[in-house]
Design a protein around this motif. Structure first.
Motif, mmCIF file in Angstrom:
data_model
loop_
_atom_site.group_PDB
_atom_site.id
_atom_site.type_symbol
_atom_site.label_atom_id
_atom_site.label_comp_id
_atom_site.label_asym_id
_atom_site.label_seq_id
_atom_site.Cartn_x
_atom_site.Cartn_y
_atom_site.Cartn_z
ATOM 1 N N LEU A 141 -65.211 2.273 -19.534
ATOM 2 C CA LEU A 141 -64.451 1.434 -18.606
ATOM 3 C C LEU A 141 -63.540 2.268 -17.704
ATOM 4 C CD1 LEU A 141 -63.507 -1.647 -20.811
ATOM 5 C CD2 LEU A 141 -65.177 -1.554 -18.953
ATOM 6 N N GLN A 142 -62.950 3.319 -18.262
ATOM 7 C CA GLN A 142 -62.076 4.151 -17.446
ATOM 8 C C GLN A 142 -62.838 4.800 -16.291
ATOM 9 O OE1 GLN A 142 -58.496 4.555 -18.009
ATOM 10 N NE2 GLN A 142 -58.928 5.013 -15.853
ATOM 11 N N ILE A 143 -64.094 5.173 -16.543
ATOM 12 C CA ILE A 143 -64.928 5.748 -15.479
ATOM 13 C C ILE A 143 -65.088 4.741 -14.345
ATOM 14 C CG2 ILE A 143 -67.221 6.641 -14.895
ATOM 15 C CD1 ILE A 143 -67.453 7.587 -17.805
ATOM 16 N N ILE A 144 -65.325 3.480 -14.711
ATOM 17 C CA ILE A 144 -65.508 2.425 -13.712
ATOM 18 C C ILE A 144 -64.244 2.264 -12.873
ATOM 19 C CG2 ILE A 144 -66.011 -0.008 -13.337
ATOM 20 C CD1 ILE A 144 -68.378 1.579 -14.436
ATOM 21 N N PHE A 145 -63.096 2.202 -13.540
ATOM 22 C CA PHE A 145 -61.844 1.998 -12.800
ATOM 23 C C PHE A 145 -61.512 3.210 -11.931
ATOM 24 C CE2 PHE A 145 -61.310 -1.568 -15.616
ATOM 25 C CZ PHE A 145 -60.593 -2.476 -14.838
ATOM 26 N N ASP A 146 -61.853 4.399 -12.388
ATOM 27 C CA ASP A 146 -61.637 5.594 -11.563
ATOM 28 C C ASP A 146 -62.512 5.549 -10.309
ATOM 29 O OD1 ASP A 146 -59.797 6.530 -13.390
ATOM 30 O OD2 ASP A 146 -61.180 7.950 -14.348
ATOM 31 N N LYS A 147 -63.739 5.076 -10.452
ATOM 32 C CA LYS A 147 -64.624 4.958 -9.292
ATOM 33 C C LYS A 147 -64.093 3.904 -8.317
ATOM 34 C CE LYS A 147 -68.962 6.519 -11.431
ATOM 35 N NZ LYS A 147 -69.394 7.529 -10.454
ATOM 36 N N LEU A 225 -57.466 -7.089 -23.390
ATOM 37 C CA LEU A 225 -56.456 -6.996 -22.348
ATOM 38 C C LEU A 225 -55.722 -5.656 -22.381
ATOM 39 C CD1 LEU A 225 -55.004 -8.382 -20.016
ATOM 40 C CD2 LEU A 225 -53.440 -9.414 -21.697
ATOM 41 N N ASP A 226 -55.423 -5.152 -23.570
ATOM 42 C CA ASP A 226 -54.732 -3.864 -23.665
ATOM 43 C C ASP A 226 -55.587 -2.720 -23.125
ATOM 44 O OD1 ASP A 226 -52.489 -5.008 -24.711
ATOM 45 O OD2 ASP A 226 -52.867 -4.418 -26.792
ATOM 46 N N VAL A 227 -56.889 -2.800 -23.343
ATOM 47 C CA VAL A 227 -57.797 -1.781 -22.805
ATOM 48 C C VAL A 227 -57.795 -1.850 -21.274
ATOM 49 C CG1 VAL A 227 -60.206 -1.031 -22.669
ATOM 50 C CG2 VAL A 227 -59.243 -1.743 -24.865
ATOM 51 N N LEU A 228 -57.814 -3.057 -20.745
ATOM 52 C CA LEU A 228 -57.776 -3.240 -19.297
ATOM 53 C C LEU A 228 -56.494 -2.652 -18.704
ATOM 54 C CD1 LEU A 228 -59.120 -4.596 -16.805
ATOM 55 C CD2 LEU A 228 -57.805 -6.636 -17.368
ATOM 56 N N LYS A 229 -55.368 -2.925 -19.354
ATOM 57 C CA LYS A 229 -54.089 -2.391 -18.870
ATOM 58 C C LYS A 229 -54.082 -0.870 -18.906
ATOM 59 C CE LYS A 229 -51.261 -6.382 -20.205
ATOM 60 N NZ LYS A 229 -50.197 -6.876 -21.126
ATOM 61 N N LYS A 230 -54.655 -0.297 -19.946
ATOM 62 C CA LYS A 230 -54.716 1.159 -20.058
ATOM 63 C C LYS A 230 -55.542 1.763 -18.931
ATOM 64 C CE LYS A 230 -56.115 4.847 -23.251
ATOM 65 N NZ LYS A 230 -56.725 5.150 -24.583
ATOM 66 N N CYS A 231 -56.663 1.128 -18.602
ATOM 67 C CA CYS A 231 -57.527 1.630 -17.537
ATOM 68 C C CYS A 231 -56.857 1.544 -16.164
ATOM 69 C CB CYS A 231 -58.840 0.850 -17.508
ATOM 70 S SG CYS A 231 -59.920 1.129 -18.933
ATOM 71 N N CYS A 232 -55.933 0.608 -16.018
ATOM 72 C CA CYS A 232 -55.294 0.382 -14.725
ATOM 73 C C CYS A 232 -54.040 1.225 -14.504
ATOM 74 C CB CYS A 232 -54.906 -1.096 -14.586
ATOM 75 S SG CYS A 232 -56.300 -2.226 -14.450
ATOM 76 N N ARG A 233 -53.461 1.760 -15.555
ATOM 77 C CA ARG A 233 -52.092 2.272 -15.478
ATOM 78 C C ARG A 233 -51.900 3.419 -14.489
ATOM 79 N NH1 ARG A 233 -51.846 4.933 -21.562
ATOM 80 N NH2 ARG A 233 -53.373 6.616 -21.201
ATOM 81 N N ASP A 234 -52.915 4.228 -14.225
ATOM 82 C CA ASP A 234 -52.740 5.382 -13.339
ATOM 83 C C ASP A 234 -52.896 5.044 -11.858
ATOM 84 O OD1 ASP A 234 -52.285 7.101 -15.472
ATOM 85 O OD2 ASP A 234 -54.412 7.627 -15.677
ATOM 86 N N SER A 235 -53.632 3.981 -11.543
ATOM 87 C CA SER A 235 -53.981 3.738 -10.135
ATOM 88 C C SER A 235 -53.679 2.342 -9.633
ATOM 89 C CB SER A 235 -55.479 4.013 -9.919
ATOM 90 O OG SER A 235 -55.827 5.330 -10.285
ATOM 91 N N PHE A 236 -53.480 1.377 -10.536
ATOM 92 C CA PHE A 236 -53.371 -0.011 -10.103
ATOM 93 C C PHE A 236 -52.128 -0.697 -10.665
ATOM 94 C CE2 PHE A 236 -57.923 0.979 -10.282
ATOM 95 C CZ PHE A 236 -58.334 0.613 -9.009
ATOM 96 N N ASP A 237 -51.613 -1.619 -9.890
ATOM 97 C CA ASP A 237 -50.607 -2.558 -10.380
ATOM 98 C C ASP A 237 -51.314 -3.874 -10.678
ATOM 99 O OD1 ASP A 237 -48.350 -0.870 -10.054
ATOM 100 O OD2 ASP A 237 -48.361 -1.291 -7.894
ATOM 101 N N ILE A 238 -51.035 -4.442 -11.851
ATOM 102 C CA ILE A 238 -51.601 -5.740 -12.213
ATOM 103 C C ILE A 238 -50.697 -6.832 -11.657
ATOM 104 C CG2 ILE A 238 -52.277 -7.273 -14.099
ATOM 105 C CD1 ILE A 238 -52.892 -4.831 -15.775
ATOM 106 N N ILE A 239 -51.242 -7.617 -10.741
ATOM 107 C CA ILE A 239 -50.459 -8.654 -10.069
ATOM 108 C C ILE A 239 -50.445 -9.954 -10.870
ATOM 109 C CG2 ILE A 239 -50.169 -9.936 -7.907
ATOM 110 C CD1 ILE A 239 -49.890 -6.882 -7.654
ATOM 111 N N GLU A 240 -51.608 -10.298 -11.456
ATOM 112 C CA GLU A 240 -51.711 -11.594 -12.152
ATOM 113 C C GLU A 240 -52.902 -11.602 -13.090
ATOM 114 O OE1 GLU A 240 -51.497 -16.034 -10.415
ATOM 115 O OE2 GLU A 240 -53.472 -15.115 -10.107
#
Length: 305
Positions: A141-147, A225-240
């Motif tokens: 999943l982290q690879i996907i979010f990095d892409k 959800l925790d995995v999703l938050k981890k994947c987002c933490r370097d590049s994205f802000d979670i809005i909702e």
């Protein structure tokens, strides 16, 4: 063979084989009838359109399936590129493109983990990820979010529509547990027991079941959800994060496998269940209903830093 015993390569091959075999029928079930789609998805459609649409902008549709969402944004003037693992679904998407005679949309069959996206670096204003992440091994999943981060312009937006679960599901309140029990029992009786015992399934559904079709691909599961938050933490802000469908969408998809008369009745029930979903999500947190392997479809809004 358990999921833990297989390699990621085998995981992807299993998913690819399944989607190439059943992708056309899954697209049929997922798309619903125009009336059902409008009833169950219009609120979300307005939400993601408002969040992602940019006049003359560009959008990447990840897990584009049969291309229905790509068409939505292409017809609004955005330049759209859709990617999907299944060649069968890409074929459906290209057929839809030809039907609408659109030149501002393209489709690509690829494994997104292996996708060479350098040519698209910071090339998109928006990204839509529709029911794709839960088919990917967790450690990819982290690879996907990095892409996704690499192809988005700074400030670009991402809209996810995925089944989510809590990493450590709570029990909810006694009231929410009671609501859940009654709701689940009703859906089971009407979506499983009655069609089976009353012979309500149509021939196309029966033929696909005889070929081995189930409404789930080999390795799909809700995304924690925790995995999703981890994947987002370097590049994205979670809005909702918002619950969208608890039981209604699955029920509606089941109704697509019924004979015409039964489908008409079940479609009306599916609309009622959608309003029940909305009431449940207003009264309780979506996470109150989180259980292992339960698909609670949620929308997630992200913004690229």
């Amino acid at each position: 063979m358990t999921e833990k015993a297989i390699t990621n390569e085998q995981w992807h091959e299993d998913e690819k084989v399944w989607w190439n075999k059943y992708g056309h029928y899954m697209t049929f079930q997922w798309t619903l009838t125009p009336e059902l789609n409008e009833a169950l998805r219009s609120d979300m459609r307005d939400d993601y359109t408002d969040f992602l649409h940019k006049p003359s902008g560009s959008l990447l549709d990840i897990g584009c399936g049969g291309g229905w969402l790509s068409m939505h944004f292409a017809m609004k003037g955005m330049n759209v590129h859709g990617v999907d693992l299944s060649q069968e679904q890409i074929n459906d998407a290209n057929a839809l493109k030809e039907k609408h005679s659109l030149q501002n949309v393209s489709f690509e069959c690829c494994d997104l983990v292996q996708w060479d996206c350098q040519k698209f670096e910071q090339g998109f204003d928006s990204v839509f990820v529709s029911a794709f992440l839960h088919h990917v091994p967790e450690d990819e999943l982290q690879i996907i979010f990095d892409k996704i981060a690499s192809v988005l312009k700074p400030g670009g937006r991402v809209y996810l529509y995925e089944p989510l679960c809590e990493s450590a599901p709570g029990q909810g309140s006694p009231v929410s547990r009671g609501v859940d029990f009654l709701y689940k029992a009703f859906v089971y009786v009407f979506s499983t027991l009655l069609p089976k015992h009353l012979g309500l399934y149509n021939e196309e559904y029966i033929q696909n079941v005889e070929r081995g079709y189930q409404m789930c691909s080999p390795h799909e599961r809700p995304v924690e959800l925790d995995v999703l938050k981890k994947c987002c933490r370097d590049s994205f802000d979670i809005i909702e994060v918002k619950g969208r469908h608890l039981f209604s969408l699955g029920f509606a998809m089941h109704s697509m496998g019924l004979k015409e008369t039964a489908r008409a009745i079940y479609s009306k029930i599916a609309v009622v269940l959608y309003w029940a979903d909305k009431c449940v999500f207003r009264l309780f947190r979506w996470s109150d209903f989180s259980q292992p392997k339960r698909f609670i479809l949620c929308s997630v809004k992200l913004k690229r830093r």
